[in-house]
Design an enzyme around this catalytic site. Sequence first.
Site, mmCIF file in Angstrom:
data_model
loop_
_atom_site.group_PDB
_atom_site.id
_atom_site.type_symbol
_atom_site.label_atom_id
_atom_site.label_comp_id
_atom_site.label_asym_id
_atom_site.label_seq_id
_atom_site.Cartn_x
_atom_site.Cartn_y
_atom_site.Cartn_z
ATOM 1 N N TRP A 78 -52.902 75.339 75.486
ATOM 2 C CA TRP A 78 -53.311 76.722 75.219
ATOM 3 C C TRP A 78 -54.358 77.199 76.220
ATOM 4 O O TRP A 78 -54.311 78.348 76.672
ATOM 5 C CB TRP A 78 -53.776 76.870 73.760
ATOM 6 N N ASP B 285 -61.139 80.573 71.915
ATOM 7 C CA ASP B 285 -59.907 80.563 71.138
ATOM 8 C C ASP B 285 -60.097 79.539 70.025
ATOM 9 O O ASP B 285 -60.103 78.335 70.266
ATOM 10 C CB ASP B 285 -58.735 80.175 72.051
ATOM 11 N N LYS C 18 -53.001 79.360 60.908
ATOM 12 C CA LYS C 18 -53.492 78.012 60.601
ATOM 13 C C LYS C 18 -54.332 78.103 59.322
ATOM 14 O O LYS C 18 -53.833 77.898 58.244
ATOM 15 C CB LYS C 18 -54.312 77.438 61.747
#
Lengths: 354, 354
Positions: free
Chosen positions: B100, B167, B191
């Site tokens: 990511w 992030d 999540k």
Amino acid sequence: MKKHNFSAGPCILPEEVLQRASEAVINFNDDNLSLIEISHRSKPFVDVIEKARALALELLGLENKGYEALFLHGGASTQFLMTAYNLLNKKAAYLNTGTWSSKAIKEASLFGELIEVASSKDKNFNYIPKNFDIPNDVDYFHCTSNNTIYGTQMKSFPETSAPLICDMSSDIFSRQLDFSKFDLIYAGAQKNMGPAGATLVVVKKDILGKVERSIPSMLNYQIHIEKDSMFNTPSVFAVYVSMLTLQWLKDLGGISFIEKVNEKKSTLLYSEIDRNPLFKGVVSKEDRSHMNATFTLENDSLAKKFDTLWQEANINGLHGHRSVGGYRASMYNALPLYSVQALVDVMQELERQA
Amino acid sequence: MKKHNFSAGPCILPEEVLQRASEAVINFNDDNLSLIEISHRSKPFVDVIEKARALALELLGLENKGYEALFLHGGASTQFLMTAYNLLNKKAAYLNTGTWSSKAIKEASLFGELIEVASSKDKNFNYIPKNFDIPNDVDYFHCTSNNTIYGTQMKSFPETSAPLICDMSSDIFSRQLDFSKFDLIYAGAQKNMGPAGATLVVVKKDILGKVERSIPSMLNYQIHIEKDSMFNTPSVFAVYVSMLTLQWLKDLGGISFIEKVNEKKSTLLYSEIDRNPLFKGVVSKEDRSHMNATFTLENDSLAKKFDTLWQEANINGLHGHRSVGGYRASMYNALPLYSVQALVDVMQELERQA
């Protein structure tokens, strides 16, 4: 008792779709897991998004014609900039028929020269401009097929050599058109498809790859096509409900069937607007939308009584948009004819009581 | 029987949240309308999104500190480019700790010069780089707090004069941090918050408005702030479920409470990984994630037996990501301790049978 839901969007969806969506939130696919807590790369969800993409092309009659259907994030508002990011080299032509066209023009203007071929702003967007010219040298022509706020709808589309791009957010899947005339169609899900959170893009692949600029991945149609609409985690629930609604429409008989139902509904309501001396329509008759009927009271002093009557009749979402005022009855695919009849009954009751 | 759901995301959500979400799809707010067929500008939904935004700030301890919480479209993948679009003038510093981070770097590189201050790519991202320098003249420093795929987690964050962007998609709301050290935090909902389709952005307002470029409206944080996170139709269902999950967390006792539960769960699992001679952890012990534990079998020939055992024990989602292999147990906030115990039992059963 379920309300007669004339909401402009998010809006009514088929009862059986809501029932299945509600069940899937608890137990999807009989796997004892919720739809929203499984991997989007698991087979059950990949099957859902593939089915949704295939149904969209099938219903539009665009299978095997070089088109791809994508379910993206960000609503039509993201498409305003994404179409320009991917397709606007030098200049593009736009038809301005209302709030959403104007916003599309504003966002695209960051990427090149825009030519507004015509606008109905002079009359608060109460008609669709006709007989405009589209220059030959534009990268594309963009229009909005149905104007949710004002209640107008394009009944025909211009012949042009430029790629034809259309925002069909509020009337996609509601009427038969030759969709193969369009090179890119986009639509937020939250009218005739599903909940807010997903956006359908149907794009003819051969118009892509012709601009010079670098395009961020999330804004790049080609990347979404290469990744089968799964470049990142899709809006799982919205895609699932869209798939169910598209399947519902197919089972009913597809667009040609629902078009007849939609015509019955809008004819019933517009006939009453024209007949009942207490009401008048807002837009030019030939441009009236089959999805969103806008109308006002001839005499504003009746507003309170009318509002009471329709609310007592279990009707929801009839107030007009603030930029138009009056009333707006949105009659999307899932709204039953009897809901329109309920509204007509209230309009006639007002006439008796007035 | 409900499965023990170790899915990496979309992932397990609290049972009572799923129950309420399922009911709201049929009848929301006792209005006899579905949550997904009402106007997003109606009071019931405006209340939902305002509550979600307030709860996010409250749980992070960021109320009245100049921050705004937004629920946007497009996932963290859209934030990769949006952070750069809004904040990158000349150059920015990035820490590369996995897939990511690498994607964030790729997208931001379209907007200016990027300095990769450190990377753990040399060891397939199995550790968090330390002791790196952040130049003084960068527009911001960007990092990924938890690496879902590799199973590493930053335990501390660098002191820097540059705005700190993080992030936190896969560990937000799971552990106590001084969140006021961060200038912009983003996290896909799927999540610890809710379903895929919404993205939380928490941004300190005073870092905005400092770049020269024109920013399309949908990519402009300032416009989303001005419009109270309703510039366009939000992802209604995903925002609602996020609100319910944040309320669930608050009712439990907030982040300080869930952090203890999460530590118990990860200690239980990592202790077994370290004790059981059949297994080994993938990443450096000091960098192990409390959310995603990655591990492998010492002897691959036991894989078939292990897979059969955990599937028989009603466990879901334990396969590792293709770029790491082996196994990954994701232990997000809603996963109960007894699910981790069920996995540990299976690991011990394998030891007995091997």
